[in-house]
Every structure is written in structure tokens, then in C-alpha cells.
Design a protein around this motif. Structure first.
Motif, PDB file in Angstrom:
ATOM      1  N   THR A  10      16.127   1.519  32.749  1.00 45.12           N
ATOM      2  CA  THR A  10      14.731   1.256  33.097  1.00 45.12           C
ATOM      3  C   THR A  10      13.968   0.877  31.836  1.00 45.12           C
ATOM      4  O   THR A  10      14.199   1.427  30.763  1.00 45.12           O
ATOM      5  N   SER A  12       9.822  -0.239  30.716  1.00 42.23           N
ATOM      6  CA  SER A  12       8.438  -0.558  31.044  1.00 42.23           C
ATOM      7  C   SER A  12       7.666  -1.004  29.807  1.00 42.23           C
ATOM      8  O   SER A  12       6.458  -1.236  29.889  1.00 42.23           O
ATOM      9  N   SER A  31      10.058  -3.423  34.207  1.00 47.00           N
ATOM     10  CA  SER A  31       8.632  -3.704  34.390  1.00 47.00           C
ATOM     11  C   SER A  31       7.998  -4.188  33.105  1.00 47.00           C
ATOM     12  O   SER A  31       6.803  -4.484  33.086  1.00 47.00           O
ATOM     13  N   GLY A  32       8.788  -4.239  32.035  1.00 45.45           N
ATOM     14  CA  GLY A  32       8.307  -4.709  30.744  1.00 45.45           C
ATOM     15  C   GLY A  32       9.011  -5.991  30.349  1.00 45.45           C
ATOM     16  O   GLY A  32       9.293  -6.840  31.202  1.00 45.45           O
TER      17      GLY A  32
END
Length: 267
Positions: A10, A12, A31-32
Motif C-alpha cells: 500500500t 499513499s 493512492s500516492g
């Protein structure tokens, strides 16, 4: 340098993986901004690839392997890349085509009873290849438009009634190679340039529909059960083999170019 993650990756924030040659992870949620410009392997095992709206993925390789779902609502340029949906155990894939356009190629190579199903209409700028695996019936009426080659191998299930059509389009030359189950999906030729040519014999139990463009039998036999109509701007090149039109053939402003083979018109 390799990155092998046994859990979910993950991100971000901003992650830059310098000098990386191989990235493997069990799932990928971004998400980044994730940058791996030097990598040539991007392999998501037993998990999904999810690039959220704020996500940016920069990947320098050509092939991307994903075993489960694909959702990209962010920035991930797959132009010239091939996304291979593979997997061997409980690795079913739901494919979401963001904005109804996918800039790369798609290959399905799944074993056992694993499935691939598109969620929505999609124009695929590259090729669409099924070497193995079940292509499941979409939940709602869906069409695929392919601008590269179309190749279907093995007799695994090929979509269903909700896959309402496959269109060969664009301005490039294309090859249609089919050795799958009985073909029940309408095929539409709608090209602005180039030629859609057969790469195998073709027998269909559905329609061949011409909007525009050239179709070349290319030395292979073809059998169509329903009426084939050639409107203005459409060309059929019969070549040197038997072409069978069991529902008839109508030239309505288009062009039919005969060859040295047999032309069998019924209906």
C-alpha cells in the motif's frame, strides 16, 4: 534489486524504487505516487491491483501480471504494455475499464476454473488474447472493441449472452485467430484503415456485420450462417479458399473481391 512482498503493498505518499528490476507483491493498492522506472517485472500474486483516483504508477517494463481484479481510476499509462491475467487457484478476475478505454493489450492465461469477466464496455487499443481460462458472462450487456489482434485458444467458455458484440476497429492491420468454442458473439468490422485478416479458419453461429473497412479471408475458409451485407466503404476479400454464406451475401455499395476458391452462397 528485487522487491518481493508477501503481504499487501500500500502507498499513499511518494515511493520511488530506484534501480529496481523486479516487483512482486500479494496485492497492490496505490493512492500516492509509486515509481519503478527501471523495473521489468511487475507481478501481483493472489491479489488485486487497485490504483485509486489520486494514484500515479510509473513502471518501465512491458508486462504486468495480475492474478485477480484490475481497477485503475488514477494515472497509470499502459500504452504499449501487456497486462496478463493469470493465476492457478481461486484467482478470478473482474476487469474494470476506466473511461471505457484501455490503452494496452490484454492476455488471459488462467488455469483450472479461474475466470475473467469485463465489467463495462471497453475499447482496447492493443490486442486481446485468450490462451487459457474461462471468460465469464458479464453481469450486464457489454461490448468489446479491439484495435489490435484478436486471438482465442482453447474451448473454455467464451463470455455469454451479455457480451453483445466484438468490434474490430482502428486504422491498423489486425489478425483474427479463433480456435475456441462455438462462436455465438457477433463480430463487427468497423475500420478506418488497414485490414482485418483471418489467421485461422472461421466458423460462426452468429453474425458478421460490416460498418466499414476491409476483411481478408487470407487463405482461410469462412462459414457464416446469416446474411452478410457489404455497405459502402466495406470490402470482403475472398482469397483462395471456400467462403460459405448460408444466409446469403448482399453487396450494397461495398466491394466483394473474389479469388480462386469456391464461393458458396445460400439463402
Amino acid at each position: 534489486t528485487t522487491w518481493s512482498n508477501t503481504g499487501l503493498f500500500t502507498n499513499s505518499g511518494t515511493t520511488t524504487l530506484n534501480n529496481l528490476t523486479s516487483f512482486t507483491s500479494v496485492g497492490f493498492t496505490n493512492s500516492g505516487t509509486t515509481t519503478m522506472s527501471s523495473a521489468t517485472t511487475f507481478d501481483i500474486n493472489n491479489g488485486d491491483l487497485l490504483n485509486n483516483a489520486s494514484g500515479v504508477i510509473i513502471y518501465g517494463g512491458t508486462n504486468i501480471n495480475v492474478e485477480r481484479n484490475w481497477t485503475n481510476t488514477g494515472t497509470f499509462d499502459v500504452t504499449g504494455k501487456n497486462v496478463i491475467f493469470d493465476g492457478t487457484s481461486s484467482d478470478n478476475t473482474t476487469f474494470t475499464c476506466t473511461g471505457s478505454t484501455f490503452a494496452g493489450s490484454i492476455t488471459i492465461n488462467k488455469t483450472s476454473t479461474n475466470t475473467f469477466v469485463p465489467v463495462n464496455d471497453c475499447t482496447i487499443a492493443g490486442s486481446f488474447t485468450r490462451t487459457d481460462g474461462i471468460l465469464s458472462n458479464p453481469a450486464a450487456p457489454t461490448t468489446l472493441t479491439i484495435q489490435g489482434n484478436l486471438s482465442v485458444s482453447t474451448t473454455d467458455a467464451l463470455f455469454g449472452a451479455n457480451l453483445t458484440g466484438i468490434t474490430l476497429s482502428g486504422s491498423n492491420d489486425q489478425t483474427l485467430s479463433y480456435s475456441g468454442p462455438a462462436l455465438t458473439i457477433p463480430i463487427t468490422i468497423n475500420k478506418t484503415g488497414g485490414t482485418a485478416s483471418l489467421g485461422t479458419n472461421l466458423t460462426t453461429s452468429s453474425n458478421l456485420i460490416f460498418s466499414a473497412g476491409t476483411f481478408d479471408a487470407n487463405g482461410y475458409t469462412s462459414t457464416f450462417p446469416n446474411l452478410v451485407t457489404l455497405p459502402t466503404g466495406a470490402t470482403y476479400i475472398a482469397s483462395s479458399t471456400t467462403q460459405t454464406f448460408n444466409g446469403g451475401l448482399t453487396v450494397s455499395g461495398g466491394t466483394f473481391t473474389g479469388g480462386t476458391g469456391t464461393l458458396d452462397i445460400n439463402g
